[in-house]
Each structure stands twice: as C-alpha cells, then as structure tokens.
Design a protein around this motif. Sequence first.
Motif, short mmCIF file in Angstrom:
data_model
loop_
_atom_site.label_atom_id
_atom_site.label_comp_id
_atom_site.label_asym_id
_atom_site.label_seq_id
_atom_site.Cartn_x
_atom_site.Cartn_y
_atom_site.Cartn_z
N ASP A 15 0.39 -1.80 -0.24
CA ASP A 15 -0.23 -0.08 0.25
C ASP A 15 1.07 1.36 0.12
O ASP A 15 0.11 2.11 0.20
N PHE A 16 2.43 1.26 0.00
CA PHE A 16 2.91 2.42 0.07
C PHE A 16 2.78 2.89 -1.45
O PHE A 16 3.32 4.23 -0.96
N TYR A 44 0.00 -4.64 -8.40
CA TYR A 44 -0.42 -2.92 -7.32
C TYR A 44 -1.92 -2.33 -8.29
O TYR A 44 -2.15 -1.32 -8.14
N GLY A 45 -1.82 -3.12 -8.98
CA GLY A 45 -3.90 -2.38 -9.49
C GLY A 45 -3.57 -1.56 -10.86
O GLY A 45 -3.43 -0.64 -10.72
N LEU A 46 -2.08 -1.83 -11.43
CA LEU A 46 -2.11 -0.58 -12.15
C LEU A 46 -2.36 -0.94 -13.79
O LEU A 46 -2.31 -2.21 -13.94
N ALA A 234 11.23 -3.30 -5.42
CA ALA A 234 12.09 -2.46 -6.69
C ALA A 234 11.12 -1.35 -5.88
O ALA A 234 11.35 0.21 -5.61
N CYS A 235 10.21 -1.51 -6.58
CA CYS A 235 8.89 -0.34 -7.19
C CYS A 235 8.79 0.42 -5.54
O CYS A 235 7.95 1.80 -5.31
N VAL A 237 11.17 1.62 -2.72
CA VAL A 237 12.14 1.48 -2.69
C VAL A 237 12.19 3.30 -2.34
O VAL A 237 12.21 3.37 -1.29
N ASN A 238 11.74 3.68 -2.90
CA ASN A 238 11.69 5.52 -3.40
C ASN A 238 10.27 5.81 -2.84
O ASN A 238 10.37 6.78 -2.00
N ALA A 239 9.17 4.78 -2.69
CA ALA A 239 8.11 5.06 -1.71
C ALA A 239 8.29 5.09 -0.15
O ALA A 239 7.99 6.57 0.37
N VAL A 240 8.86 4.25 0.40
CA VAL A 240 9.56 4.20 1.12
C VAL A 240 10.49 5.57 1.59
O VAL A 240 10.30 6.47 2.84
N ALA A 241 11.51 5.78 0.81
CA ALA A 241 12.88 6.37 1.15
C ALA A 241 11.45 8.09 1.62
O ALA A 241 11.75 9.14 1.74
N ASP A 242 10.55 8.60 0.19
CA ASP A 242 10.21 9.33 0.48
C ASP A 242 9.03 9.48 1.80
O ASP A 242 8.54 10.37 2.43
#
Length: 500
Positions: A15-16, A44-46, A234-235, A237-242
Amino acid sequence: MIVRKPSDLPDHDPDFLPDDAVIAIDGPAGSGKSTTAKDLAERYGLLYIDTGAMYRALTWAAREAGADLDDGPALAAMLSDAELTLRPGRRQVAVHWNGRDVSTAIRAPEVDGDVSRVAAHAEVRADMVRRQQQLGRSGGVVMEGRDIGSVVFPLAHTKIHLSASLEARADRRLRQYRQQGKDVDRAALTADLAARDKLDSEREAGPLLISPDAIIVDSSELNLEDQNEACARACLVNAVADRALDSDLDTARREIPWHYRLAYGVFRALARFYGLREVGNAGRALPRGVVAAVNHVSLWDPPLVGATFHRFRIHTLAKRELFRPDFPLGRIFRMVDAIPIRRRGYDRTAFAAAARGIEAGNNLLIFPEGTRRAIGHPGPVKNGLGILVQATRAPMLPIFIRGSYGRHPGGSQLSPLEVWYGPVIRWHALDALLEDLDPKEASRRIAHVCESAFRELQERSFAATPQTDFERELGEQQLKRFARRQAKVFGTSEKAPAKG
Ligand code: DC
C-alpha cells in the motif's frame, strides 16, 4: 547497487505505492519485462502498457504495405494516420492497428527481425512517445520498453532497468517460440538478440541506456517468481524513502537559525508580492543533504525559489559577481550561506565547500545550467552537477521556475510566475554504472536526468497554463542573445541549448 535476488531489498507494505505511480521498466529484448510488468500491474492495480507492441504493430503494418523500413518520414506518416490501440487482456495486451487485431501477428520472428530498424527512426519515436505519454498521463501505469525512464516518463516514480545475460535471454526467447510451435535455431536467435541489443542501445534517438536513477535488477539467475518479487520490492524503494521525509517537520522548523527565518520571511514576502504559485511543493518535506537543481532564467530565481523552502539551512552556489558590496541582495545571499562560484572552468573550491555542506546534512541550491538560459528552453546542464553528485551521492530535487524574468509586480497574464517541484531523484544505479563508465559519461547521464526533469516540469506547467505568445517571443529573442553571451562567459566551446 544491482539487485540479484529478492532478499537484496527489504519487503514492505504494497500500500506504500501511490495510486498514481508510474513504473517504468526498461531493458534489453528477452529480459522478461513483459512478464514482470504484467505481474506488477496485477499486484499493484496498475494499467500495463507494452510499448514494444506499438513499435511491432508499425513494423507489421509497414511489412504488409511493402514500405521501405529505412524511410523514417514515410513510416512516421503511416503511423500518424493510423489508429493504434492497446487493450489490456487477461494473458496479453490486445493490439489493434486500424481496427484489425494484430496481437499474434506482431510476435512473428519476421517482425522480431525488423522492429529495431523501424524503432530507430527519430520521427517514428517522437509520435510513439507522444502516444505513450497520453496513455500514462494520469498515472497508475506500469510501462515497459527501452526509453520509458529516460524519455517517456523521466519523472517516473520508479525506474527499473531489468537485465539478464545474453545466454539467459536467448534461452527464454527460444522457449517462447517453442511454446508457439515454432522451431528456431539457437545460435541464430542469440546472434539476432545481440544485433538488436546493439541497434537499440547505439541509436541516436531514445537509446537503451541505464539511467543513473534506475534500480538495476539482474534476472540472469532468477526464476520468474523471484524476478517478479525483486521488481515488486524495487517499486517500493522510493516510496519508503519518500514516506520518511515528513517525520520531523517541527524539529526542523525549530532548528532554523534566526537569520534564515529572516531571509525566508523576506523571500516569502517578495513571492507574495509577485503572486508566486507553488506546485507540488516538496519543500515542506525536504530530505537532508539534497541538491535542489533549479533552471535559471532570472536574477530573481534564488530568492523566489528560496521563498518556497520552509526548513533547513540551504547553501547556494551563486556566481561571484552577485557578492559585490553594491548589490543589495548580496548581503542576504551571504547570510544564508551562499557560496560564490567562478563560472569559467571548474571551481574546485566552491564545489568542495558545497560537498562539505551536503555531507553536514544541509541542502544545496544550484543552477546546474551554469548561467541563465532562454525562457522556454531549459538546458543543457553542465558537468558540475554530475561531479557534485558523484562526490556526495546526494539525491536531487528538480525544481522548475517559470515567469521570473521581466516580471511586473502583482502578477501578469503575460508570464505566470510559478515554481514546480519534481520528486526527489535518487541515484540507485550510479555505483554500478561507474564500474564501467568513465566519470565524465556518468556526469552526462546525470545531466540528462536533470535536463529531462526540467523539460517534463515545463511541459506540466504549459499543460496547466499554456505558454503565452509573450513568453514564446521572448524566449526566441533570448536564445539568440544568450548564445552570444555564453560564448563570452564560458568560451566558444559551449553547445547550443538542447531543444525539447
Ligand atoms: O520489448 P519488445 O521486444 O517487444 O520490443 C520490440 C522492439 O521495439 C525492440 O527491438 C526495441 C523497440 N522498442 C523501442 O525502441 N522502444 C520502446 N520503448 C519499446 C520497444
């Protein structure tokens, strides 16, 4: 870092991932992009978009029509008249060319053999890129191809470069053909893949290159399940950092010394007076030690951008000339830790001071184009940005400023005053790239990311408020004038600004 197995990355709550995320997957033929992209779409429902299928459809149509595959303009004309649709289906995307279902036909070995030739034409790519941007504009997509992260969606939430050894890829393609009941010679297929790799990565327009902000996943040794799991992680990684950015806003505010509060206050009053509009402002959630890279059109850019920062000390690299005692803003610049930089050549002292500031957890505001550029024509970005990023690994926050040149107080219909924030860009692939790239080429790739970010933010700004005739004409005049001035400041080696 190169991800070789799922456990190289931590596991997080799916969900991130933001609902409007664009996931860009690039990589060579046979690296497993389609399979993984479909899996990610489901997880991810994309919406899944296979851009290779678009180039294949054109190749199929051109072969049917007996067209010359080396005639770019003719192929582009054929494409511009065509209705090309992708409809996500259960097992594969249904591709229709002028109403005809070509989903199976485009997977034939003959199309495989010719598609890289067709995809190499700049005219064809321009049209395809426009179509792909339309398909993914509202986000919530996973798009796979060769230039998705570098050209189509330079500000994608996640860029994955999926690779695998030539042998592993040949084995996979061979299996695919056999499943379709086709018998193909392994040696010929390997040679064909190698030839396509070469064509795809050496062409002028939108070549397959590893973007320094991509996450590299090497699937050579992975089974499908693990490959999908590695990419799914990998999808995030940025979400967690943000997500980590927002945490200490109050502390950060309290930490700002009094003279920063004063300077930020003065800048904000100035911005209010000029009717500045802030869009996507991550300034409230800045990470520490980030390089805020801003395009440059006016002397007012530093204070106007400064007006959108709300926290942390920010160092600025500003041209030495601004620190003259008779220049009133110079005093304020000095108060907020501005670092004077000599613009001719590479100013080692200034960059070393900037790097120290970043390492101490401060942010740095720089104008990576090195000087003011014509409005509407951001870039090119100079090597200084890449050198700084290589020295510090600092993430980059691209910021696009519009309308600061020739402003009339109180806002103007002629040139809207706006500051657009991009996402924080992290250099996941840089260490791996530096193993075989020389630092200069790495700097070029970093500069390319920044140039593309400026262009993309400018496009978003123009999509929201169309470019005015005033801005367009001024930009054209400046292009000519600045080319002369740049030759004077930097010497004559300066290339003309890159066109969008
Ligand atoms: O991923 P694929 O094998 O279906 O791609 C077919 C060809 O299209 C491949 O040779 C490269 C080209 N292509 C491209 O140039 N740019 C893209 N975004 C996608 C595919």
